[in-house]
Design a protein around this motif. Structure first.
Motif, short mmCIF file in Angstrom:
data_model
loop_
_atom_site.label_atom_id
_atom_site.label_comp_id
_atom_site.label_asym_id
_atom_site.label_seq_id
_atom_site.Cartn_x
_atom_site.Cartn_y
_atom_site.Cartn_z
N TRP A 113 43.19 -3.26 22.72
CA TRP A 113 42.34 -3.98 21.73
C TRP A 113 41.69 -4.43 21.77
O TRP A 113 42.36 -5.90 22.19
CB TRP A 113 43.29 -3.93 20.43
N GLY A 114 40.60 -4.28 21.13
CA GLY A 114 39.53 -5.66 21.25
C GLY A 114 40.65 -6.59 19.88
O GLY A 114 41.01 -6.18 18.74
N GLN A 115 39.69 -7.92 19.52
CA GLN A 115 39.63 -8.60 18.40
C GLN A 115 38.47 -8.01 17.56
O GLN A 115 39.28 -8.76 16.48
CB GLN A 115 39.38 -9.94 18.97
N GLY A 116 37.33 -7.05 17.73
CA GLY A 116 36.96 -6.54 16.10
C GLY A 116 35.74 -7.76 16.01
O GLY A 116 35.62 -8.53 16.25
N THR A 117 34.69 -6.70 15.80
CA THR A 117 33.35 -6.98 15.12
C THR A 117 33.13 -6.83 13.68
O THR A 117 34.10 -5.91 14.06
CB THR A 117 32.13 -6.98 16.32
N PRO A 118 32.53 -7.78 12.80
CA PRO A 118 32.72 -7.08 11.30
C PRO A 118 31.10 -6.70 10.74
O PRO A 118 30.66 -6.97 11.59
CB PRO A 118 32.50 -8.35 11.04
N VAL A 119 31.51 -5.75 10.61
CA VAL A 119 29.58 -4.79 10.04
C VAL A 119 30.12 -4.18 8.54
O VAL A 119 31.23 -4.09 7.94
CB VAL A 119 30.11 -3.11 10.33
N THR A 120 28.99 -5.27 7.40
CA THR A 120 29.24 -5.03 6.44
C THR A 120 27.81 -4.13 6.29
O THR A 120 26.36 -5.07 6.68
CB THR A 120 28.42 -6.85 5.53
N VAL A 121 27.58 -3.32 4.93
CA VAL A 121 26.56 -2.28 5.08
C VAL A 121 26.34 -3.33 3.17
O VAL A 121 27.46 -2.40 2.19
CB VAL A 121 26.82 -1.15 5.42
N SER A 122 25.09 -3.76 3.17
CA SER A 122 25.06 -3.97 1.39
C SER A 122 24.08 -2.72 0.61
O SER A 122 23.38 -1.87 1.37
CB SER A 122 23.79 -5.23 1.03
N SER A 123 24.52 -2.55 -0.73
CA SER A 123 24.01 -1.18 -0.95
C SER A 123 22.55 -1.54 -1.52
O SER A 123 21.95 -2.99 -1.59
CB SER A 123 24.89 -1.40 -2.33
#
Length: 123
Positions: A113-123
């Protein structure tokens, strides 16, 4: 041994697009099925997409079908997740994972597994 590093996450408005990348180390990368998973705050990690070691047989969770596309470039040891028409419910940390063997959609089957990358989707 495979090491995975994700990139490409960020903040985007609903309807927008992002392309996540996963760089893999290790000479046997092409032997691994690759997957993308995500974990939203307060929720369990869930399957998003997976691709076979040859780059075929892509699998997707129902909620992303038609919007997300997984691909890989074995010559560059890279896996990608193109995300279009993003929705606020796609907000999560996205993880890249590697599994030695056939394509699977179960978290526990993935060895690396990788460490992850955050994704934020605003409305």
């Amino acid at each position: 041994q495979v090491q995975l590093v994700e990139s490409g996450g960020g903040l985007v408005q609903a309807g927008g697009s992002l392309r996540l990348s996963c760089a893999a180390s290790g000479r046997t990368f092409s032997s691994y099925a690759m997957g993308w998973f995500r974990q939203a705050p307060g929720k369990e990690r869930e399957f998003v997409a997976a691709i076979s070691w040859r780059g075929g047989s892509p699998r997707y969770r129902d909620s992303v079908k038609g919007r997300f596309t997984i691909s890989r470039d074995n010559a560059k040891n890279m896996v990608y997740l193109q995300m279009n028409s993003l929705k606020p419910e796609d907000t999560a940390v996205y993880y890249c994972a590697a599994h030695m063997g056939l394509i699977v959609i179960i978290n526990d089957a993935y060895e690396y597994w990788g460490q992850g990358t955050p994704v934020t989707v605003s409305s």
